[in-house]
Design a protein around this motif. Structure first.
Motif, PDB file in Angstrom:
ATOM      1  N   ARG A   1     -38.688  51.797  23.673  1.00  0.00           N
ATOM      2  CA  ARG A   1     -39.130  50.578  22.994  1.00  0.00           C
ATOM      3  C   ARG A   1     -40.493  50.820  22.369  1.00  0.00           C
ATOM      4  N   LYS A   2     -40.530  50.884  21.057  1.00  0.00           N
ATOM      5  CA  LYS A   2     -41.801  51.088  20.356  1.00  0.00           C
ATOM      6  C   LYS A   2     -42.748  49.919  20.553  1.00  0.00           C
ATOM      7  N   ASP A   3     -42.219  48.710  20.661  1.00  0.00           N
ATOM      8  CA  ASP A   3     -43.089  47.545  20.833  1.00  0.00           C
ATOM      9  C   ASP A   3     -43.782  47.562  22.189  1.00  0.00           C
TER      10      ASP A   3
ATOM     11  N   ILE B   1     -43.675  61.035  30.278  1.00  0.00           N
ATOM     12  CA  ILE B   1     -42.619  60.053  30.508  1.00  0.00           C
ATOM     13  C   ILE B   1     -42.983  59.153  31.685  1.00  0.00           C
ATOM     14  N   ALA B   2     -43.504  59.746  32.764  1.00  0.00           N
ATOM     15  CA  ALA B   2     -43.877  58.960  33.944  1.00  0.00           C
ATOM     16  C   ALA B   2     -44.983  57.956  33.612  1.00  0.00           C
ATOM     17  N   LYS B   3     -45.976  58.392  32.835  1.00  0.00           N
ATOM     18  CA  LYS B   3     -47.067  57.489  32.454  1.00  0.00           C
ATOM     19  C   LYS B   3     -46.554  56.350  31.575  1.00  0.00           C
ATOM     20  N   ALA B   4     -45.659  56.670  30.669  1.00  0.00           N
ATOM     21  CA  ALA B   4     -45.096  55.634  29.801  1.00  0.00           C
ATOM     22  C   ALA B   4     -44.245  54.656  30.603  1.00  0.00           C
TER      23      ALA B   4
ATOM     24  N   LEU C   1     -28.012  47.545  29.791  1.00  0.00           N
ATOM     25  CA  LEU C   1     -29.372  47.164  30.183  1.00  0.00           C
ATOM     26  C   LEU C   1     -30.353  47.359  29.032  1.00  0.00           C
ATOM     27  N   PHE C   2     -30.232  48.496  28.341  1.00  0.00           N
ATOM     28  CA  PHE C   2     -31.150  48.769  27.233  1.00  0.00           C
ATOM     29  C   PHE C   2     -30.939  47.759  26.106  1.00  0.00           C
ATOM     30  N   GLN C   3     -29.685  47.488  25.786  1.00  0.00           N
ATOM     31  CA  GLN C   3     -29.394  46.538  24.711  1.00  0.00           C
ATOM     32  C   GLN C   3     -29.928  45.148  25.033  1.00  0.00           C
ATOM     33  N   GLN C   4     -29.996  44.815  26.308  1.00  0.00           N
ATOM     34  CA  GLN C   4     -30.495  43.502  26.724  1.00  0.00           C
ATOM     35  C   GLN C   4     -32.023  43.457  26.830  1.00  0.00           C
ATOM     36  N   GLY C   5     -32.678  44.578  26.524  1.00  0.00           N
ATOM     37  CA  GLY C   5     -34.130  44.600  26.539  1.00  0.00           C
ATOM     38  C   GLY C   5     -34.741  44.810  27.908  1.00  0.00           C
ATOM     39  N   LYS C   6     -33.956  45.341  28.858  1.00  0.00           N
ATOM     40  CA  LYS C   6     -34.439  45.496  30.223  1.00  0.00           C
ATOM     41  C   LYS C   6     -34.980  46.895  30.522  1.00  0.00           C
ATOM     42  N   CYS C   7     -34.891  47.818  29.571  1.00  0.00           N
ATOM     43  CA  CYS C   7     -35.358  49.192  29.784  1.00  0.00           C
ATOM     44  C   CYS C   7     -36.443  49.550  28.771  1.00  0.00           C
TER      45      CYS C   7
ATOM     46  N   MET D   1     -37.505  52.713  28.541  1.00  0.00           N
ATOM     47  CA  MET D   1     -36.992  54.011  28.079  1.00  0.00           C
ATOM     48  C   MET D   1     -35.620  54.241  28.688  1.00  0.00           C
ATOM     49  N   TRP D   2     -34.848  55.021  27.978  1.00  0.00           N
ATOM     50  CA  TRP D   2     -33.545  55.461  28.489  1.00  0.00           C
ATOM     51  C   TRP D   2     -33.350  56.888  27.993  1.00  0.00           C
TER      52      TRP D   2
END
Length: 435
Positions: free
Chosen positions: A144-146, A164-167, A251-257, A259-260
């Protein structure tokens, strides 16, 4: 004397001949319940209108179930299916055992030479093509860029696992139901073990050393699994041990992740505003590395193959050629847009000026080209395959190992216990198999 009898017989014969001329051959197709395959089923009127004598019957299954069903059927010569959706793992093994029909005689216009070399090589045995790729994939980071911008961070094009862990930490907001990272946890050699095997490569881990001795008792595997557990336990969604590709996609499509890290083929589904609530905010990066020269990305193709037991091979070849053709790509582009065509199979697609405008096209191609199944690990190994080991025993062994790792993710045992069990069961199975 009944003069009408010959006329009746003649009429009956004519009717039977006409029916024979229009008799349908049914071909049964076993496929996976991924979005691209579902889309293909919706477009098959194009095929049946051109081939009215062929009827299609679909058996659509979840990934783990599909693998089990087609493997059982082909090993037993059951003949349930005329076309099977199988992957880069099965094709060379089954082709070498003469379980599959060669596709080298598909029409010249199908253009075998247009298939990307990395993909074609994985489907070829002794110079014979035994499956036609429906789509090819590697894996990459979708993010998610936002959320990254809100955290004051920027995703590198080629991130490390530390980055990745920090993000993941920065993007996690559990009160809002946003988890920094979603990864496969569902047990299966093609589910959690596909991800973890590729991740392990980037940590310098191996399934086996050059003498076929299992390597789960090494520091490299411990580092891999501990990092994975830390990410999932701290920044992952609840119930992650039951999440595979489709669950994480939702989950990603619903905005819950935030990163994937998963298959490049998912890019069209997370950027489609019809299905994805975050479509306009999705960015892409290469799968992470750990500074050792290998990234945690895999190489795979879901492909269509014809089992040697089929009694409708000519009709099956017509369908396979249609579903994996340039014309099918154009059909999807016309009806769904270029972003939704099956990716990762043909050179011509990545030379197409319209497709070059798709935001994830270049990243997908770079990810596929950076995966090397002949040299998958930091240290030498006796096997080929990036996220799998190309031996018949692997599927069974990796399924058991995946169950142990999934149990650790569910909190049922420690990382150390899972690795010890993985080491023991793999050693036992390999010894029994004669390695």
């Amino acid at each position: 004397m009944n003069l009408t009898m010959p006329l009746r017989l003649t009429s009956i014969a004519a009717i039977l001949a006409a029916n024979a001329a229009f008799a349908e051959t049914t071909i049964t197709i076993a496929t996976v319940n991924n979005g691209d395959m579902i889309r293909m089923q919706g477009l098959t009127e194009d095929f049946t209108s051109k081939n009215p004598d062929i009827k299609l019957e679909w058996v659509t299954l979840e990934e783990n179930v599909l693998r089990q069903r087609v493997t059982q059927d082909i090993a037993a010569k059951g003949g349930q299916f005329d076309v099977m959706t199988i992957g880069t793992y099965e094709v060379p093994i089954w082709g070498a055992q003469d379980w599959l029909v060669s596709l080298d005689d598909l029409p010249a216009e199908w253009d075998k030479d247009d298939i990307l070399p990395a993909i074609r090589g994985g489907l070829t045995v002794d110079g014979n093509l035994y499956a036609a790729p429906f789509y090819g994939e590697s894996s990459m980071v979708m993010y998610r860029k936002d959320l990254m911008a809100n955290a004051g961070m920027e995703m590198p094009e080629a991130p490390t696992w530390d980055e990745i862990a920090k993000a993941a930490e920065a993007m996690t907001d559990k009160e809002k139901g946003i988890y920094g990272i979603c990864l496969r946890g569902k047990a299966g050699w093609g589910e959690n073990m596909a991800f973890l095997s590729a991740m392990a490569n980037s940590y310098g881990a191996r399934w086996f050393d050059e003498d076929w001795k299992p390597q789960f008792d090494t520091e490299e595997w411990a580092a891999t699994l501990n990092t994975y557990m830390d990410l999932m336990n701290n920044y992952g969604p609840p119930g992650a041990s039951t999440n595979g590709f489709n669950e994480n996609l939702s989950l990603f499509q619903q905005g819950k992740c935030g990163m994937w890290i998963d298959a490049t083929v998912a890019a069209s589904f997370v950027t489609n505003p019809t299905d994805s609530t975050v479509a306009e905010h999705v960015g892409f990066a290469l799968a992470p590395d750990n500074g050792l020269g290998k990234r945690g990305n895999w190489l795979w193709a879901w492909s269509l193959a014809i089992p040697a037991g089929s009694d409708a091979t000519d009709e099956a070849k017509k369908f396979v050629a249609w579903a994996t053709s340039k014309e099918y790509t154009a059909l999807v582009a016309e009806s769904e847009g270029w972003a939704n065509v099956p990716p990762g199979t043909r050179t011509s697609l990545y030379e197409n000026e319209e497709y070059k405008k798709v935001p994830f096209a270049e990243m997908t191609l770079n990810s596929i080209n950076s995966a090397d199944p002949t040299n998958p690990t930091v240290d030498p190994v006796p096997y080929t395959g990036v996220q799998f080991v190309a031996i018949p025993e692997f599927a069974g062994i990796a399924t058991q190992v995946g169950q142990e790792f999934s149990a650790a993710l569910a909190g049922q045992q420690s990382v150390q216990e899972a690795l010890e069990k993985a080491q023991a069961l793999t050693a036992e199975e390999m010894e029994a198999a004669g390695y």
